[in-house]
Design a protein around this motif. Structure first.
Motif, PDB file in Angstrom:
ATOM      1  N   ALA A   1       0.830  -1.210   0.000  1.00 44.42           N
ATOM      2  CA  ALA A   1       0.000   0.000   0.000  1.00 44.42           C
ATOM      3  C   ALA A   1       0.862   1.256   0.000  1.00 44.42           C
ATOM      4  N   TYR A   2       1.933   1.261   0.780  1.00 41.49           N
ATOM      5  CA  TYR A   2       2.810   2.440   0.830  1.00 41.49           C
ATOM      6  C   TYR A   2       3.505   2.643  -0.508  1.00 41.49           C
ATOM      7  N   LYS A   3       4.093   1.581  -1.068  1.00 43.97           N
ATOM      8  CA  LYS A   3       4.802   1.698  -2.337  1.00 43.97           C
ATOM      9  C   LYS A   3       3.852   2.182  -3.435  1.00 43.97           C
ATOM     10  N   TYR A   4       2.650   1.658  -3.421  1.00 47.69           N
ATOM     11  CA  TYR A   4       1.636   2.034  -4.404  1.00 47.69           C
ATOM     12  C   TYR A   4       1.271   3.510  -4.279  1.00 47.69           C
ATOM     13  N   LYS A   5       1.155   3.978  -3.058  1.00 44.04           N
ATOM     14  CA  LYS A   5       0.670   5.333  -2.825  1.00 44.04           C
ATOM     15  C   LYS A   5       1.750   6.398  -2.963  1.00 44.04           C
ATOM     16  N   TYR A   6       2.967   6.070  -2.531  1.00 41.82           N
ATOM     17  CA  TYR A   6       3.991   7.110  -2.426  1.00 41.82           C
ATOM     18  C   TYR A   6       5.183   6.942  -3.365  1.00 41.82           C
ATOM     19  N   GLU A   7       5.614   5.732  -3.621  1.00 39.97           N
ATOM     20  CA  GLU A   7       6.865   5.552  -4.351  1.00 39.97           C
ATOM     21  C   GLU A   7       6.674   5.102  -5.793  1.00 39.97           C
ATOM     22  N   THR A   8       5.587   4.446  -6.085  1.00 38.72           N
ATOM     23  CA  THR A   8       5.302   4.022  -7.455  1.00 38.72           C
ATOM     24  C   THR A   8       3.894   4.482  -7.793  1.00 38.72           C
ATOM     25  N   PRO A   9       3.698   5.792  -7.882  1.00 34.90           N
ATOM     26  CA  PRO A   9       2.336   6.305  -8.075  1.00 34.90           C
ATOM     27  C   PRO A   9       1.696   5.726  -9.330  1.00 34.90           C
ATOM     28  N   MET A  10       0.589   5.045  -9.150  1.00 36.06           N
ATOM     29  CA  MET A  10      -0.113   4.459 -10.278  1.00 36.06           C
ATOM     30  C   MET A  10      -1.616   4.424 -10.030  1.00 36.06           C
ATOM     31  N   ASP A  11      -2.077   5.239  -9.095  1.00 37.19           N
ATOM     32  CA  ASP A  11      -3.492   5.184  -8.765  1.00 37.19           C
ATOM     33  C   ASP A  11      -4.369   5.734  -9.885  1.00 37.19           C
ATOM     34  N   ASP A  12      -3.756   6.379 -10.914  1.00 42.41           N
ATOM     35  CA  ASP A  12      -4.544   6.845 -12.040  1.00 42.41           C
ATOM     36  C   ASP A  12      -4.892   5.711 -12.994  1.00 42.41           C
ATOM     37  N   TYR A  13      -4.178   4.582 -12.880  1.00 45.35           N
ATOM     38  CA  TYR A  13      -4.531   3.450 -13.737  1.00 45.35           C
ATOM     39  C   TYR A  13      -4.590   2.111 -13.013  1.00 45.35           C
ATOM     40  N   VAL A  14      -4.209   2.062 -11.754  1.00 47.62           N
ATOM     41  CA  VAL A  14      -4.312   0.828 -10.968  1.00 47.62           C
ATOM     42  C   VAL A  14      -5.266   1.047  -9.806  1.00 47.62           C
ATOM     43  N   ASP A  15      -6.271   0.215  -9.737  1.00 49.12           N
ATOM     44  CA  ASP A  15      -7.244   0.244  -8.642  1.00 49.12           C
ATOM     45  C   ASP A  15      -6.865  -0.866  -7.665  1.00 49.12           C
ATOM     46  N   LEU A  16      -6.364  -0.501  -6.510  1.00 46.08           N
ATOM     47  CA  LEU A  16      -5.915  -1.467  -5.501  1.00 46.08           C
ATOM     48  C   LEU A  16      -6.970  -1.633  -4.416  1.00 46.08           C
ATOM     49  N   THR A  17      -7.286  -2.896  -4.104  1.00 41.36           N
ATOM     50  CA  THR A  17      -8.142  -3.222  -2.967  1.00 41.36           C
ATOM     51  C   THR A  17      -7.429  -4.258  -2.117  1.00 41.36           C
ATOM     52  N   ILE A  18      -7.383  -4.035  -0.821  1.00 39.10           N
ATOM     53  CA  ILE A  18      -6.777  -4.985   0.112  1.00 39.10           C
ATOM     54  C   ILE A  18      -7.880  -5.545   1.005  1.00 39.10           C
ATOM     55  N   TYR A  19      -8.068  -6.858   0.960  1.00 36.05           N
ATOM     56  CA  TYR A  19      -9.055  -7.507   1.810  1.00 36.05           C
ATOM     57  C   TYR A  19      -8.350  -8.090   3.037  1.00 36.05           C
ATOM     58  N   GLU A  20      -8.830  -7.713   4.197  1.00 33.68           N
ATOM     59  CA  GLU A  20      -8.256  -8.179   5.460  1.00 33.68           C
ATOM     60  C   GLU A  20      -9.340  -8.896   6.259  1.00 33.68           C
ATOM     61  N   LYS A  21      -9.069 -10.146   6.636  1.00 26.85           N
ATOM     62  CA  LYS A  21     -10.078 -10.936   7.328  1.00 26.85           C
ATOM     63  C   LYS A  21     -10.321 -10.465   8.761  1.00 26.85           C
ATOM     64  N   ASN A  22      -9.359  -9.787   9.356  1.00 24.36           N
ATOM     65  CA  ASN A  22      -9.500  -9.300  10.729  1.00 24.36           C
ATOM     66  C   ASN A  22     -10.126  -7.903  10.764  1.00 24.36           C
ATOM     67  N   HIS A  23     -10.325  -7.412  11.966  1.00 29.80           N
ATOM     68  CA  HIS A  23     -10.970  -6.113  12.140  1.00 29.80           C
ATOM     69  C   HIS A  23      -9.997  -4.956  12.058  1.00 29.80           C
ATOM     70  N   ASP A  24      -8.701  -5.264  11.982  1.00 28.03           N
ATOM     71  CA  ASP A  24      -7.703  -4.198  11.990  1.00 28.03           C
ATOM     72  C   ASP A  24      -6.453  -4.686  11.264  1.00 28.03           C
ATOM     73  N   VAL A  25      -5.516  -3.786  11.071  1.00 26.86           N
ATOM     74  CA  VAL A  25      -4.252  -4.131  10.429  1.00 26.86           C
ATOM     75  C   VAL A  25      -3.352  -4.872  11.413  1.00 26.86           C
ATOM     76  N   GLY A  26      -2.249  -5.409  10.900  1.00 22.98           N
ATOM     77  CA  GLY A  26      -1.240  -5.968  11.788  1.00 22.98           C
ATOM     78  C   GLY A  26      -0.920  -7.426  11.586  1.00 22.98           C
ATOM     79  N   GLY A  27      -1.834  -8.178  10.951  1.00 19.63           N
ATOM     80  CA  GLY A  27      -1.537  -9.578  10.672  1.00 19.63           C
ATOM     81  C   GLY A  27      -1.179 -10.373  11.906  1.00 19.63           C
ATOM     82  N   THR A  28      -0.029 -11.031  11.866  1.00 16.69           N
ATOM     83  CA  THR A  28       0.384 -11.912  12.960  1.00 16.69           C
ATOM     84  C   THR A  28       0.536 -11.171  14.273  1.00 16.69           C
ATOM     85  N   TRP A  29       0.864  -9.880  14.206  1.00 21.74           N
ATOM     86  CA  TRP A  29       1.063  -9.108  15.438  1.00 21.74           C
ATOM     87  C   TRP A  29      -0.257  -8.632  16.027  1.00 21.74           C
ATOM     88  N   LEU A  30      -1.309  -8.699  15.264  1.00 22.00           N
ATOM     89  CA  LEU A  30      -2.652  -8.475  15.806  1.00 22.00           C
ATOM     90  C   LEU A  30      -3.184  -9.766  16.405  1.00 22.00           C
TER      91      LEU A  30
END
Length: 570
Positions: free
Chosen positions: A60-89
């Motif tokens: 998400a960071y690379k997409y948003k800040y370092e490789t700007p492509m939101d004018d032609y790439v639509d990114l969706t991230i599906y997370e099964k939990n209620h918050d970010v963090g993965g294993t640390w959540l």
């Protein structure tokens, strides 16, 4: 001489008729009309990423800040939990911590001068992830409580058909590119022990900890001696009435990684003065982090069989463990391995050896026969427990937790049923436009995993850019490439301690082949990804002619009226 089967400017050549009248010559099968847009004009691309832990957020960071492509790439991230963090959540067991120094277990774009300790606890790591997410808006593309349950490749459209369970509501969507950022140690499972469902006491898995569990004065069993069990035992032993730890095999308890950078070789708290200096002098923090990273990467030499570094580590760890076990011959025989350091993941478990020596702890190495209603039975007899902790790990088959079907109806779970084989841990045969963070044979056990995730994110986005700008329908790593790559990797891995004779999740249970470690150093991995070997992939295009992306002979710069002398430097 036959007429050339082409048209020029939409008209017939050599007098052939465009409307089929007369002796019309058929067009070349690769003919397409000129595309009326500049070269490298990107098409719209839908990218779905599964998981919002460190990997998904890095993307998400690379997409948003370092490789700007939101004018032609639509990114969706599906997370099964209620918050970010993965294993640390998810992992909240007592003592949960990271065995990598905190200052290099960070996003490279967000150094943290305020880490409390050299090795940080799980809750502190999650708080850092959450804080960074909020600061940079990394959850803008995340849909929470959304569990992907099915992804099937549709050859005709060149898209992934995706089903997502959003708290009981099944939605259907599609993607041009599918990214698996769900992680390696994600699918926890109960141990395969007879009678486990007959036990009537309290049973808990380390990956699904009960925050209300009270073990004070209780009879506790801990099954396993991997990283989780090694961290749990010292915490529970302090107040439990009695603890029995079931140890299947020896394990290396090492002086902390990068121990020479830690005070007295142990974890320590940073002083307020040190944290103030890191905040006020970013260069000092940079040099400190860089030095840790350098030394951490040097540790790779320890993983080479019979190397001076391995020999030194073997002797140092043996001596350290003997001291920690008070030179108790019985415990030393049960706990200290004979195989090389690093064959199984070595864990810097502070307090673990001392806990094994405590009066209220027994070490049981007999094989568990099964559970009973009141406890656990081995060849030595039955022991009764109030609480059984299963620190028995995860499904490490590398197959995702959802149904994944690629080209020609190939299920990835079937393809990887015996041996999971990938290309640099990122791509799988028969799976078009599918990319994995930390897949089979990635550098999971040496070097900074955060750096590996960052390089992988850059690699994936590089493919997304190429697919979008060169009129590509799909890219799939060639099966013979995957085979040859793995044959060579396995030959190299024979030189490493990962094939040193231990039993480990690094290895396939079928034939002992190393499936979780990369055949080389982490820097070796980085340089290979940077080469971007597109020749290892099969390409399918969206038209009969792969050069349709050349467009109308102009560039975007010319279309937009930009500086047409930009290449003049002096």
């Amino acid at each position: 001489m036959k007429n050339l089967p082409y048209e020029i400017n939409g008209g017939p050549v050599n007098g052939t008729s465009p409307n089929g009248e007369g002796d019309a010559t058929p067009r070349d099968p690769t003919w397409v009309p000129v595309s009326e847009q500049p070269v490298f004009t990107p098409r719209k691309l839908k990218v779905i990423c599964v998981g919002a832990g460190y990997s998904g957020l890095m993307l998400a960071y690379k997409y948003k800040y370092e490789t700007p492509m939101d004018d032609y790439v639509d990114l969706t991230i599906y997370e099964k939990n209620h918050d970010v963090g993965g294993t640390w959540l998810e992992n909240r067991y007592p003592g949960v911590a990271c065995d990598v120094p905190a200052h290099i277990y960070t996003f490279s774009f967000e150094p943290n001068p305020d880490w409390s300790c050299f090795y940080s606890s799980g809750p502190e790591i999650w708080e850092y992830i959450k804080r960074t997410t909020v600061k940079y808006g990394l959850d803008e593309k995340v849909q929470f409580n959304s569990k992907v349950i099915e992804t099937v490749w549709d050859e005709s459209s060149g898209k992934w058909r995706v089903k997502v369970d959003q708290q009981g509501t099944i939605i259907e969507t599609e993607a041009d590119v599918l990214v698996n950022a769900a992680g390696i140690l994600n699918k926890w499972c109960w141990p395969d022990i007879p009678g486990i469902d007959t036990y009537k006491g309290k049973k808990v898995h380390s990956a699904r900890w009960d925050p209300d569990l009270d073990w004070a004065g209780k009879r506790v069993a801990i099954i396993g001696n991997g990283s989780s069990a090694i961290q749990i035992l010292p915490q529970m032993q302090k107040t439990a009435g009695h603890t029995t730890t079931y140890v299947r095999s020896p394990t290396w308890i090492t002086p902390n990684f990068a121990a020479h950078l830690a005070r007295d070789g142990k974890n320590f708290e940073y002083t307020e003065e040190e944290k103030r200096r890191f905040r006020e002098e970013p260069r000092a923090l940079f040099e400190y982090r860089k030095n840790i990273e350098h030394n951490f990467n040097k540790f790779f030499y320890t993983f080479l069989k019979d190397s001076p570094d391995q020999q030194a580590a073997f002797e140092a760890c043996t001596e350290s463990m003997q001291q920690g076990l008070n030179h108790d011959d019985r415990l030393c025989e049960k706990i200290i391995p004979k195989w090389p350091v690093g064959c199984r993941r070595a864990t810097p478990g502070e307090g673990y050896l001392e806990a094994l020596c405590a009066k209220n702890v027994d070490v049981e190495s007999d094989k568990i026969i099964g559970f009973t209603e009141n406890g656990i039975k081995t060849a030595a007899g039955e022991r009764e427990f109030d609480i059984v902790v299963c620190a028995t790990g995860f499904d490490v088959s590398f197959t995702p937790y959802w149904k994944l079907v690629g080209k020609n109806g190939v299920w990835l779970a079937d393809q990887w049923k015996d041996i999971p084989e990938a290309y640099f841990g990122i791509c799988a045969a028969n799976m078009p436009n599918y990319f994995i963070f930390n897949g089979p044979n990635c550098p999971a056990g040496h070097g900074s995993l955060l750096a590996v995730m960052e390089w992988t994110a850059e690699y994936i986005l590089r493919w997304c850019r190429k697919i979008a700008k060169q009129d590509i329908k799909s890219v799939t790593v060639k099966p013979d490439v995957v085979h040859e790559y793995n044959v060579y990797s396995q030959e190299y891995l024979k030189r490493t301690v990962f094939t040193g004779g231990c039993r480990s999740w690094y290895q396939s249970r079928k034939d002992g082949r190393v499936t979780a470690m990369y055949g080389g150093s982490v820097l070796h991995y980085k340089e290979n990804l940077e080469e971007f070997r597109t020749e290892d992939f099969e390409f399918e295009y969206r038209s009969p002619n792969r050069f349709r992306f050349l467009g109308n002979g102009l560039t975007i710069r010319e279309k937009e009226g930009g500086d047409l002398g930009f290449y003049v430097k002096k």
